[in-house]
Design a protein around this motif. Sequence first.
Motif, PDB file in Angstrom:
ATOM      1  N   LEU A 246      54.052  44.467 -53.401  1.00 57.17           N
ATOM      2  CA  LEU A 246      52.609  45.540 -53.649  1.00 57.17           C
ATOM      3  C   LEU A 246      52.219  46.311 -54.391  1.00 57.17           C
ATOM      4  CD1 LEU A 246      52.898  45.165 -49.432  1.00 57.17           C
ATOM      5  CD2 LEU A 246      52.143  43.000 -51.238  1.00 57.17           C
ATOM      6  N   VAL A 247      51.946  46.389 -55.455  1.00 62.55           N
ATOM      7  CA  VAL A 247      50.919  47.034 -56.009  1.00 62.55           C
ATOM      8  C   VAL A 247      49.377  48.155 -55.240  1.00 62.55           C
ATOM      9  CG1 VAL A 247      52.294  46.513 -57.965  1.00 62.55           C
ATOM     10  CG2 VAL A 247      49.853  46.062 -57.725  1.00 62.55           C
ATOM     11  N   ASP A 248      49.412  49.351 -55.925  1.00 59.28           N
ATOM     12  CA  ASP A 248      48.270  49.858 -55.522  1.00 59.28           C
ATOM     13  C   ASP A 248      47.170  49.550 -56.604  1.00 59.28           C
ATOM     14  OD1 ASP A 248      48.878  51.459 -57.674  1.00 59.28           O
ATOM     15  OD2 ASP A 248      49.251  53.357 -56.120  1.00 59.28           O
ATOM     16  N   GLU A 249      46.354  50.450 -56.346  1.00 58.12           N
ATOM     17  CA  GLU A 249      44.600  49.644 -57.326  1.00 58.12           C
ATOM     18  C   GLU A 249      45.484  50.532 -58.565  1.00 58.12           C
ATOM     19  OE1 GLU A 249      41.597  51.529 -55.680  1.00 58.12           O
ATOM     20  OE2 GLU A 249      41.273  50.159 -53.922  1.00 58.12           O
ATOM     21  N   LYS A 250      46.236  51.236 -58.693  1.00 58.34           N
ATOM     22  CA  LYS A 250      46.620  52.200 -60.200  1.00 58.34           C
ATOM     23  C   LYS A 250      47.618  50.845 -60.822  1.00 58.34           C
ATOM     24  CE  LYS A 250      45.091  56.740 -59.028  1.00 58.34           C
ATOM     25  NZ  LYS A 250      44.786  58.271 -59.256  1.00 58.34           N
TER      26      LYS A 250
ATOM     27  N   SER B 184      45.758  49.355 -46.408  1.00 59.23           N
ATOM     28  CA  SER B 184      44.777  49.443 -47.203  1.00 59.23           C
ATOM     29  C   SER B 184      45.205  50.273 -49.030  1.00 59.23           C
ATOM     30  CB  SER B 184      43.352  49.826 -45.978  1.00 59.23           C
ATOM     31  OG  SER B 184      43.033  50.622 -47.026  1.00 59.23           O
ATOM     32  N   GLY B 185      44.949  49.103 -49.413  1.00 59.19           N
ATOM     33  CA  GLY B 185      44.441  49.867 -51.305  1.00 59.19           C
ATOM     34  C   GLY B 185      45.419  48.738 -51.593  1.00 59.19           C
ATOM     35  N   GLN B 186      46.347  47.931 -51.407  1.00 57.32           N
ATOM     36  CA  GLN B 186      47.414  47.520 -51.609  1.00 57.32           C
ATOM     37  C   GLN B 186      47.077  46.053 -51.456  1.00 57.32           C
ATOM     38  OE1 GLN B 186      51.407  48.416 -50.854  1.00 57.32           O
ATOM     39  NE2 GLN B 186      50.213  51.003 -50.541  1.00 57.32           N
TER      40      GLN B 186
ATOM     41  N   LYS C 238      54.659  49.624 -54.885  1.00 54.50           N
ATOM     42  CA  LYS C 238      55.193  50.272 -53.581  1.00 54.50           C
ATOM     43  C   LYS C 238      55.931  49.522 -52.931  1.00 54.50           C
ATOM     44  CE  LYS C 238      52.198  53.541 -54.231  1.00 54.50           C
ATOM     45  NZ  LYS C 238      52.284  55.143 -53.697  1.00 54.50           N
TER      46      LYS C 238
END
Length: 301
Positions: A138-142, A212-214, A146
């Motif tokens: 899992l990664v965030d928007e950047k 949320s966001g990932q 994570k």
Amino acid sequence: MLPTMFKARTLTALSAIALFASLPAHAETAIKVSGQAEVSKPAPGNNPTTPELPTVTEQDLERGWDKTKDAVSETAESTARAVESAYEDVKAALIDSKSKTEKLSYITINPAMTAKVMIGADIHDTNGKTIGNVDDILVDEKGAAKSIIVSHGGFLGLGTKEAALDYGMVMRKSTNGDLIVPVTEQSLKQAKPFSYDRADAQKDPGIQTIPSGQMRVSALLDSTLVNAKGKKVAAVDNIYFMDGMASRLLASFDETLGMGGELAAMEYNELSLHSKDGQHQFKMSAAQSTRFEQFEKQATN
């Protein structure tokens, strides 16, 4: 043409892997007999070439076990280095938006540090025991990694469970893509269950889900690359990670039935990611689009 990333090679390292697997069993035997004051010598037998073994004390066994642990560690390292040769470095044209020349430069990517290799790779505890495998990242928007989603338990793919571990727990990645984390098999069994379906977490607060966001890296691998005008120009082929961040995006075009084609690499943080209804799309800047057009012309001529 696109180099073959996962070309299989026959490795003498397989014997090293077998040795690595057998060492703990031998060490365990030594621990069991270490409670005795002395281990008697075996009879040399009728074979005149059979060497006599020295007397082994409990202190000798303890010192030997320490050396065995060091040997296991060294064997794992050397095996991992050997396994690296099973992967061919990937050559890709660098889409450098800051370049002032039309001439393209090429870079090589170590595939062991890419999403395609890490997803599905084994996860080991600090003793080298395999406790699961990477189901996803899992990664965030950047692009910051994570969590790793660990699949564990079950048999032949049946009855497996998922758990989310903080990506920061990853102690290191071996050269074949396997991960080492300070987690035991028992702690995985006791961890909160994970589900990709957010509805499951709404029904049961004891279930973890994608924050949320990932987003799932596996979903990003199914995305497309578009130019500044929104026109699709390539398919996302892979993502290269460095220091817990998505560093470069690899995109391919001009493939035939999913094979061959040309490969381009670009800085992940220079792309804009657009997501809708679970579908993802990477958009290049105007400067990147211009460089990509130059790459296309050179690659197809």
